[in-house]
Design a protein around this motif. Structure first.
Motif, PDB file in Angstrom:
ATOM      1  N   VAL A 177      27.780  39.347  40.483  1.00 18.61           N
ATOM      2  CA  VAL A 177      28.359  38.317  41.365  1.00 18.61           C
ATOM      3  C   VAL A 177      27.931  36.924  40.904  1.00 18.61           C
ATOM      4  O   VAL A 177      28.738  35.980  40.914  1.00 18.61           O
ATOM      5  CB  VAL A 177      27.977  38.582  42.836  1.00 18.61           C
ATOM      6  N   ASN A 178      26.694  36.789  40.465  1.00 14.41           N
ATOM      7  CA  ASN A 178      26.197  35.480  40.004  1.00 14.41           C
ATOM      8  C   ASN A 178      26.977  34.959  38.802  1.00 14.41           C
ATOM      9  O   ASN A 178      26.988  33.747  38.562  1.00 14.41           O
ATOM     10  CB  ASN A 178      24.710  35.551  39.707  1.00 14.41           C
ATOM     11  N   GLU A 179      27.632  35.839  38.049  1.00 14.77           N
ATOM     12  CA  GLU A 179      28.440  35.394  36.903  1.00 14.77           C
ATOM     13  C   GLU A 179      29.660  34.578  37.345  1.00 14.77           C
ATOM     14  O   GLU A 179      30.184  33.802  36.553  1.00 14.77           O
ATOM     15  CB  GLU A 179      28.935  36.600  36.100  1.00 14.77           C
ATOM     16  N   VAL A 180      30.124  34.780  38.572  1.00 12.67           N
ATOM     17  CA  VAL A 180      31.363  34.122  39.005  1.00 12.67           C
ATOM     18  C   VAL A 180      31.168  33.087  40.109  1.00 12.67           C
ATOM     19  O   VAL A 180      32.127  32.434  40.505  1.00 12.67           O
ATOM     20  CB  VAL A 180      32.433  35.160  39.462  1.00 12.67           C
TER      21      VAL A 180
ATOM     22  N   THR B 246      34.733  41.859  39.277  1.00 14.48           N
ATOM     23  CA  THR B 246      34.868  40.465  39.688  1.00 14.48           C
ATOM     24  C   THR B 246      36.126  39.867  39.067  1.00 14.48           C
ATOM     25  O   THR B 246      36.510  40.201  37.939  1.00 14.48           O
ATOM     26  CB  THR B 246      33.642  39.632  39.264  1.00 14.48           C
ATOM     27  N   PHE B 247      36.742  38.974  39.830  1.00 14.55           N
ATOM     28  CA  PHE B 247      37.953  38.278  39.406  1.00 14.55           C
ATOM     29  C   PHE B 247      37.785  36.804  39.741  1.00 14.55           C
ATOM     30  O   PHE B 247      37.261  36.460  40.799  1.00 14.55           O
ATOM     31  CB  PHE B 247      39.174  38.843  40.145  1.00 14.55           C
TER      32      PHE B 247
ATOM     33  N   VAL C  51      33.246  33.336  48.446  1.00 11.60           N
ATOM     34  CA  VAL C  51      33.643  34.505  47.663  1.00 11.60           C
ATOM     35  C   VAL C  51      34.321  35.509  48.593  1.00 11.60           C
ATOM     36  O   VAL C  51      33.825  35.766  49.690  1.00 11.60           O
ATOM     37  CB  VAL C  51      32.419  35.171  46.985  1.00 11.60           C
ATOM     38  N   THR C  52      35.455  36.049  48.160  1.00  4.92           N
ATOM     39  CA  THR C  52      36.163  37.069  48.924  1.00  4.92           C
ATOM     40  C   THR C  52      35.705  38.439  48.454  1.00  4.92           C
ATOM     41  O   THR C  52      35.809  38.755  47.265  1.00  4.92           O
ATOM     42  CB  THR C  52      37.684  36.931  48.725  1.00  4.92           C
TER      43      THR C  52
ATOM     44  N   THR D 277      37.725  33.396  43.945  1.00  2.97           N
ATOM     45  CA  THR D 277      36.696  34.316  43.475  1.00  2.97           C
ATOM     46  C   THR D 277      36.726  35.577  44.335  1.00  2.97           C
ATOM     47  O   THR D 277      36.586  35.495  45.554  1.00  2.97           O
ATOM     48  CB  THR D 277      35.302  33.667  43.560  1.00  2.97           C
ATOM     49  N   VAL D 278      36.904  36.728  43.681  1.00  2.00           N
ATOM     50  CA  VAL D 278      37.007  37.996  44.400  1.00  2.00           C
ATOM     51  C   VAL D 278      36.040  39.001  43.779  1.00  2.00           C
ATOM     52  O   VAL D 278      35.978  39.142  42.554  1.00  2.00           O
ATOM     53  CB  VAL D 278      38.448  38.556  44.351  1.00  2.00           C
TER      54      VAL D 278
END
Length: 102
Positions: free
Chosen positions: A98-101, A76-77, A49-50, A19-20
């Motif tokens: 961010v919460n999506e990933v 986000t990735f 998370v990075t 997760t980036v």
């Protein structure tokens, strides 16, 4: 932890980490400077998370990985694939992205 790119190698961070979250910024961007400590705070809360800060002007290959029309842009990735992005200077909007990933 937040990594600031020193070379145009964002793709390797995306490939090497599950997760980036990327902040695309520029040295002249006031809103980017305002968001930087907020990104660092969020990164300290999410160890899995990075977080990467990429200068959108210095690193064109990294910039191509998202649609960067305005700064700051956050992308986000997940598992090497692009998920979503927002252009914002609001912490709540960044947190939703961010919460999506996570």
């Amino acid at each position: 932890m937040v990594t600031e790119l020193n070379e145009d190698n964002l793709q390797s961070y995306i490939a090497d980490n599950e997760t980036v979250v990327v902040q695309y910024s520029a040295t002249w961007c006031g809103n980017c400077r305002i968001m930087k400590p907020k990104v660092k705070k969020l990164a300290s809360e999410l160890e899995n998370v990075t977080f990467v800060i990429a200068d959108a002007e210095k690193f064109p290959e990294s910039r191509k990985l998202a649609t960067v029309d305005n700064l700051p842009t956050f992308a986000t990735f997940k598992n090497g694939a692009f998920v979503n992005q927002v252009q914002t200077n609001k912490f709540d909007v960044l947190k939703e992205l961010v919460n999506e990933v996570v």
